[in-house]
Write a protein that holds these residues in place. Structure first.
Motif, PDB file in Angstrom:
ATOM      1  N   THR A  85      21.237  16.830 -36.051  1.00 27.14           N
ATOM      2  CA  THR A  85      22.057  17.726 -36.860  1.00 27.14           C
ATOM      3  C   THR A  85      22.165  17.104 -38.245  1.00 27.14           C
ATOM      4  N   ALA A 123      25.186  23.424 -33.602  1.00 26.80           N
ATOM      5  CA  ALA A 123      25.174  22.684 -34.866  1.00 26.80           C
ATOM      6  C   ALA A 123      23.752  22.490 -35.374  1.00 26.80           C
ATOM      7  N   PRO A 160      29.628  26.146 -40.025  1.00 26.44           N
ATOM      8  CA  PRO A 160      29.405  24.747 -39.646  1.00 26.44           C
ATOM      9  C   PRO A 160      30.126  24.442 -38.333  1.00 26.44           C
ATOM     10  N   VAL A 161      29.585  23.514 -37.570  1.00 26.54           N
ATOM     11  CA  VAL A 161      30.147  23.163 -36.265  1.00 26.54           C
ATOM     12  C   VAL A 161      30.807  21.798 -36.351  1.00 26.54           C
ATOM     13  N   TYR A 221      28.921  19.792 -39.148  1.00 24.63           N
ATOM     14  CA  TYR A 221      27.461  19.662 -39.100  1.00 24.63           C
ATOM     15  C   TYR A 221      26.790  21.028 -39.244  1.00 24.63           C
ATOM     16  N   ASP A 244      27.755  23.054 -28.146  1.00 19.27           N
ATOM     17  CA  ASP A 244      28.204  22.721 -29.505  1.00 19.27           C
ATOM     18  C   ASP A 244      27.103  22.018 -30.297  1.00 19.27           C
ATOM     19  N   CYS A 257      22.387  25.693 -36.851  1.00 20.09           N
ATOM     20  CA  CYS A 257      23.315  26.379 -37.755  1.00 20.09           C
ATOM     21  C   CYS A 257      22.685  26.547 -39.137  1.00 20.09           C
TER      22      CYS A 257
END
Length: 311
Positions: free
Chosen positions: A140, A162, A172-173, A180, A158, A165
């Motif tokens: 990431t 990320a 963003p995560v 990230y 998750d 993304c």
């Protein structure tokens, strides 16, 4: 948790110490072009090549995690079924009015990630990335530090959200208190990670090598953003990794794709077929005997053909 390397699933020597993986498959980013990686990894299993570890970025992180759960030919066939069921409307679920509202509200993203996360949840049979059968390394990009961060453990959905993304398109995560975005921003083709693990042979399924843009006057702001990101990823992906003399890096040949929108999932069957053929060509070339390199000749001197004497 970021960057932690899980050792318990790796090969072990006589003393129980972890051994470097012999075969590692690297899955690059590339949006819907990731379908070609499915055919390519099928070709690897077809040839009897089974990875000891996988490394993935963005859409390649999805493919890597899926294979890491069960590195087998049957699993690669099942991955094809997953890809054939993915549509653009699933991944980019919001309509133009919802996107326009977020633009007007100065939101951090344009599309809800619900559809993408649902695909991850439905297709992955593990909760934590550490539960895969072989080590799975996912990259990431730290949005604040601007650096690549590696994951081998943690919430699988998750981490994949990320890594895939797309900046500006998805939110963003947050992982371990930091934000990230797409791994392709910093490391679109993570070959060096596989080499750093000590891999003997690295199979690079790079589908972002060439820029497959379709720029014209009808492009929207989102189109320009995605095409610009594709250009950047293509250039970053050409950086040559540093391998030692005993390591071999084998890359997927160029794909006959032409102009392609990275959000277009309508060509998945053709991309899988093209990836399979490219994968078979990659394997055939890698396993074909090649003349020894100068470094392999040791002290032996090359033979110079005798030149007939002239009178």
């Amino acid at each position: 948790m970021g960057g932690r390397t899980l050792l318990r699933r790796g090969r072990r020597g006589p003393t129980g110490t972890p051994k470097p993986p012999a075969e590692v498959v690297v899955f690059s980013g590339g949006g819907s072009l990731g379908a070609a990686q499915v055919g390519a990894v099928q070709a690897l299993f077809e040839a009897g090549i089974v990875p000891d570890a996988v490394v993935g970025c963005s859409v390649g992180a999805i493919n890597a995690a899926y294979i890491a759960i069960d590195p087998s030919a049957q699993r690669a066939i099942a991955l094809e079924k997953v890809w054939r069921g993915i549509t653009r409307d699933q991944v980019f679920a919001d309509g133009r009015f919802a996107v326009a509202r977020r633009l007007a509200a100065r939101a951090q993203y344009l599309y809800r990630p619900d559809g993408l996360r649902e695909i991850f949840t439905r297709t992955l049979s593990v909760t934590d990335l550490s539960e895969t059968a072989i080590p799975c390394h996912i990259v990431t990009t730290d949005l604040i530090a601007g650096t690549a961060t590696w994951w081998t453990a943690g919430n699988a959905v998750d981490i994949l959200a990320a890594s895939s993304c797309l900046p500006g398109l998805f939110p963003p995560v947050e992982l371990d208190g930091r934000l990230y975005v797409d791994g392709g921003v910093s490391c679109p083709v993570p070959t060096q990670r596989a080499l750093d693990l000590g891999a003997i042979r690295v199979w690079v399924l790079n589908v972002s090598r060439d820029f497959h843009g379709w720029a014209d006057a009808r492009m929207s702001a989102v189109d320009v953003l995605l095409e610009s990101f594709a250009i950047s990823r293509s250039h970053l992906g050409r950086i040559a990794p540093a391998a030692d003399a005993r390591q071999q890096v084998i890359s997927l040949p160029r794909l006959p794709v032409g102009r392609h929108d990275l959000r277009d999932f309508s060509k998945t069957p053709q991309l899988i077929a093209a990836g399979r053929e490219a994968g078979r060509a990659m394997v055939m070339d890698a396993l074909r005997p090649h003349p020894p390199r100068a470094s392999e000749l040791g002290d032996a001197q090359p033979v110079t053909p005798a030149v007939p004497a002239t009178s």
